[in-house]
Design an enzyme around this catalytic site. Structure first.
Site, PDB file in Angstrom:
ATOM      1  N   ASP A  73       0.849  -1.188   0.000  1.00 46.93           N
ATOM      2  CA  ASP A  73       0.000   0.000   0.000  1.00 46.93           C
ATOM      3  C   ASP A  73       0.885   1.238   0.000  1.00 46.93           C
ATOM      4  O   ASP A  73       1.074   1.897   1.019  1.00 46.93           O
ATOM      5  CB  ASP A  73      -0.928  -0.031   1.217  1.00 46.93           C
ATOM      6  CG  ASP A  73      -1.992   1.048   1.176  1.00 46.93           C
ATOM      7  OD1 ASP A  73      -2.087   1.759   0.160  1.00 46.93           O
ATOM      8  OD2 ASP A  73      -2.731   1.173   2.165  1.00 46.93           O
ATOM      9  N   THR A  94       6.581   2.433   0.565  1.00 48.77           N
ATOM     10  CA  THR A  94       7.462   3.548   0.887  1.00 48.77           C
ATOM     11  C   THR A  94       6.980   4.821   0.189  1.00 48.77           C
ATOM     12  O   THR A  94       6.660   4.823  -0.997  1.00 48.77           O
ATOM     13  CB  THR A  94       8.892   3.210   0.469  1.00 48.77           C
ATOM     14  OG1 THR A  94       9.347   2.089   1.211  1.00 48.77           O
ATOM     15  CG2 THR A  94       9.834   4.373   0.680  1.00 48.77           C
ATOM     16  N   ASN A 119      11.506  -7.262  -7.862  1.00 46.33           N
ATOM     17  CA  ASN A 119      10.918  -5.974  -8.217  1.00 46.33           C
ATOM     18  C   ASN A 119      12.010  -4.918  -8.311  1.00 46.33           C
ATOM     19  O   ASN A 119      13.018  -4.970  -7.602  1.00 46.33           O
ATOM     20  CB  ASN A 119       9.847  -5.566  -7.200  1.00 46.33           C
ATOM     21  CG  ASN A 119      10.384  -4.697  -6.088  1.00 46.33           C
ATOM     22  OD1 ASN A 119      10.532  -3.487  -6.242  1.00 46.33           O
ATOM     23  ND2 ASN A 119      10.704  -5.320  -4.957  1.00 46.33           N
ATOM     24  N   PHE A 123      10.313   3.094  -5.757  1.00 46.39           N
ATOM     25  CA  PHE A 123       9.548   4.014  -4.905  1.00 46.39           C
ATOM     26  C   PHE A 123       8.536   4.827  -5.719  1.00 46.39           C
ATOM     27  O   PHE A 123       8.442   6.058  -5.583  1.00 46.39           O
ATOM     28  CB  PHE A 123      10.479   4.974  -4.158  1.00 46.39           C
ATOM     29  CG  PHE A 123      11.312   4.363  -3.070  1.00 46.39           C
ATOM     30  CD1 PHE A 123      11.046   3.106  -2.571  1.00 46.39           C
ATOM     31  CD2 PHE A 123      12.388   5.076  -2.538  1.00 46.39           C
ATOM     32  CE1 PHE A 123      11.821   2.562  -1.553  1.00 46.39           C
ATOM     33  CE2 PHE A 123      13.177   4.537  -1.518  1.00 46.39           C
ATOM     34  CZ  PHE A 123      12.893   3.272  -1.038  1.00 46.39           C
ATOM     35  N   SER A 187      16.361  -0.116   0.148  1.00 40.73           N
ATOM     36  CA  SER A 187      15.863  -0.591  -1.136  1.00 40.73           C
ATOM     37  C   SER A 187      16.996  -0.574  -2.151  1.00 40.73           C
ATOM     38  O   SER A 187      17.763   0.394  -2.224  1.00 40.73           O
ATOM     39  CB  SER A 187      14.718   0.291  -1.634  1.00 40.73           C
ATOM     40  OG  SER A 187      14.403  -0.024  -2.977  1.00 40.73           O
ATOM     41  N   ASN A 189      16.574  -0.305  -5.325  1.00 35.65           N
ATOM     42  CA  ASN A 189      16.043   0.180  -6.598  1.00 35.65           C
ATOM     43  C   ASN A 189      16.060   1.684  -6.763  1.00 35.65           C
ATOM     44  O   ASN A 189      15.554   2.197  -7.755  1.00 35.65           O
ATOM     45  CB  ASN A 189      14.609  -0.342  -6.776  1.00 35.65           C
ATOM     46  CG  ASN A 189      14.557  -1.855  -6.759  1.00 35.65           C
ATOM     47  OD1 ASN A 189      15.383  -2.511  -7.384  1.00 35.65           O
ATOM     48  ND2 ASN A 189      13.593  -2.416  -6.035  1.00 35.65           N
ATOM     49  N   THR A 190      16.597   2.415  -5.789  1.00 29.28           N
ATOM     50  CA  THR A 190      16.831   3.851  -5.911  1.00 29.28           C
ATOM     51  C   THR A 190      18.336   4.073  -5.914  1.00 29.28           C
ATOM     52  O   THR A 190      19.016   3.656  -4.969  1.00 29.28           O
ATOM     53  CB  THR A 190      16.190   4.624  -4.750  1.00 29.28           C
ATOM     54  OG1 THR A 190      14.768   4.478  -4.819  1.00 29.28           O
ATOM     55  CG2 THR A 190      16.538   6.097  -4.809  1.00 29.28           C
ATOM     56  N   LYS A 230      15.030   0.199   8.570  1.00 31.29           N
ATOM     57  CA  LYS A 230      14.928  -1.003   7.737  1.00 31.29           C
ATOM     58  C   LYS A 230      16.234  -1.192   6.982  1.00 31.29           C
ATOM     59  O   LYS A 230      16.664  -0.304   6.233  1.00 31.29           O
ATOM     60  CB  LYS A 230      13.756  -0.902   6.760  1.00 31.29           C
ATOM     61  CG  LYS A 230      13.481  -2.211   6.019  1.00 31.29           C
ATOM     62  CD  LYS A 230      12.130  -2.188   5.331  1.00 31.29           C
ATOM     63  CE  LYS A 230      11.791  -3.549   4.737  1.00 31.29           C
ATOM     64  NZ  LYS A 230      10.422  -3.587   4.170  1.00 31.29           N
ATOM     65  N   ASN A 259      15.127  -5.928   4.125  1.00 27.46           N
ATOM     66  CA  ASN A 259      14.565  -5.558   2.831  1.00 27.46           C
ATOM     67  C   ASN A 259      14.871  -6.669   1.821  1.00 27.46           C
ATOM     68  O   ASN A 259      15.335  -7.748   2.193  1.00 27.46           O
ATOM     69  CB  ASN A 259      15.169  -4.220   2.367  1.00 27.46           C
ATOM     70  CG  ASN A 259      14.195  -3.388   1.549  1.00 27.46           C
ATOM     71  OD1 ASN A 259      13.513  -3.898   0.657  1.00 27.46           O
ATOM     72  ND2 ASN A 259      14.127  -2.100   1.839  1.00 27.46           N
ATOM     73  N   GLY A 280      10.786 -13.276  -1.097  1.00 28.67           N
ATOM     74  CA  GLY A 280      10.183 -14.596  -1.083  1.00 28.67           C
ATOM     75  C   GLY A 280      11.090 -15.639  -0.461  1.00 28.67           C
ATOM     76  O   GLY A 280      12.077 -15.321   0.218  1.00 28.67           O
TER      77      GLY A 280
END
Length: 356
Positions: A73, A94, A119, A123, A187, A189-190, A230, A259, A280
């Site tokens: 969410d 996030t 993924n 963000f 994360s 991915n940033t 985190k 993470n 996972g």
């Protein structure tokens, strides 16, 4: 319900693009969250396993040990339905200081054989001001049955040297609506985000947020909001020791471990070719290992939320045995279905009874 989901509903959803399926899930949860009487009935049956007491942590009460991790969410659109599904807390985000679209699609990939996801969302969210406006409207005159956490990240266009200002803006916008705040510096991915775990950046970030948190508390005559950090699963034990020292120095209340990972354990290095964070089942062993290390390094006195590869009640029990006080899941929710949290919470209750 879990069997019906896995045999009938999940095959249909997994034929859809992962993000399209996600949006359908968000829309369904928004609809449920808007049906308050239905939610109250479902909470009565799903939220607390029989013969259990709430978990008290960070000065908060959690009806059970299982929370919905950040990522589901992102914009605070459907968190009201989480308790009805059996989650004992929910973490939205996030969220970043500035609205941003995230990385180019496709950016989510399922691997059902491995019970995994990759993924590289980046963000994607509507920004802190938009979330604050949505939460203000949703919370007006309403009591929430479970704690609400808000997960903060860095805006992509903000240089690493100004990250503290970016996080501070988001904190000031969202603190009035949070039961706790998570500082996401992990994360993959940033670009450069994980540099915030380094000794050159982390102390300043935590000092700024801790000062703002205590200043707000003094001004309003309330207790400071619990701040959690985190962390990534791809750091060394020596780096964990340094992070823990910095957390204790600057008043951080707890750790979320972990993470997603950029590693590809075992044969996954050959089989999985997409870049991004892996979650996972393949992540579970490393996340448990880190929870165990943190618990031992702190003598069990520093709260840990275990997150990573919890795909059934056994995995959750393993995380709790390693030293976690609570657990969070997200990928397991996607694979396990809408009432997966209830299943895990009841399994943990049975596990605890056996241990006792």
């Amino acid at each position: 319900m879990g069997v019906i989901y896995r045999n009938l509903i999940r095959p249909f959803l997994f034929r859809l693009d992962p993000e399209d399926a996600h949006e359908r899930g968000i829309a369904s949860l928004q609809l449920l969250g808007g049906l308050s009487p239905v939610c109250r009935v479902l909470e009565h049956f799903n939220l607390r396993p029989t013969n259990t007491q709430p978990v008290e942590l960070f000065g908060l009460k959690f009806p059970n040990c299982v929370g919905l991790a950040a990522g589901m969410d992102k914009d605070g659109r459907c968190w009201q339905a989480a308790a009805a599904l059996g989650f004992g807390h929910v973490e939205v985000g996030t969220v970043t200081g500035q609205k941003q679209p995230g990385n180019d699609r496709p950016r989510v990939f399922r691997y059902p054989k491995e019970e995994a996801l990759i993924n590289r969302m980046g963000f994607n969210n509507e920004g802190a001001e938009a979330m604050a406006a949505r939460l203000k409207k949703a919370l007006r005159g309403h009591q929430r049955p479970i704690p609400l956490g808000i997960n903060l990240g860095k805006s992509k266009i903000v240089p690493i040297e100004k990250a503290s200002e970016d996080y501070l803006f988001s904190f000031n916008q969202l603190a009035p609506y949070a039961d706790y705040v998570t500082i996401n510096i992990s994360s993959p991915n940033t670009p450069n985000l994980r540099q915030l775990q380094n000794k050159e950046h982390l102390p300043e970030l935590l000092r700024v947020l801790n000062d703002a948190n205590h200043g707000r508390a003094r001004k309003l005559g309330v207790r400071p909001i619990p701040l959690l950090l985190k962390i990534a699963p791809d750091i060394s034990f020596a780096e964990i020791d340094r992070l823990l020292g910095t957390c204790l120095e600057f008043g951080i209340s707890g750790i979320i471990a972990t993470n997603t990972t950029i590693s590809r354990p075992g044969m996954l290095a050959i089989d999985l070719h997409e870049t991004g964070g892996l979650s996972g089942r393949p992540l579970h062993h490393r996340s448990v290992e880190m929870v165990h290390y943190i618990a031992r390094a702190t003598g069990g006195n520093f709260p840990i939320i275990g997150c990573g590869g919890i795909m059934d009640g056994v995995d959750a029990g393993r995380m709790m045995d390693a030293g976690a006080s609570l657990v969070q899941l997200y990928t397991g929710f996607i694979y396990g279905g809408p009432f997966f949290a209830k299943e895990v919470a009841h399994a943990l209750s049975a596990h605890h009874s056996k241990v006792m």
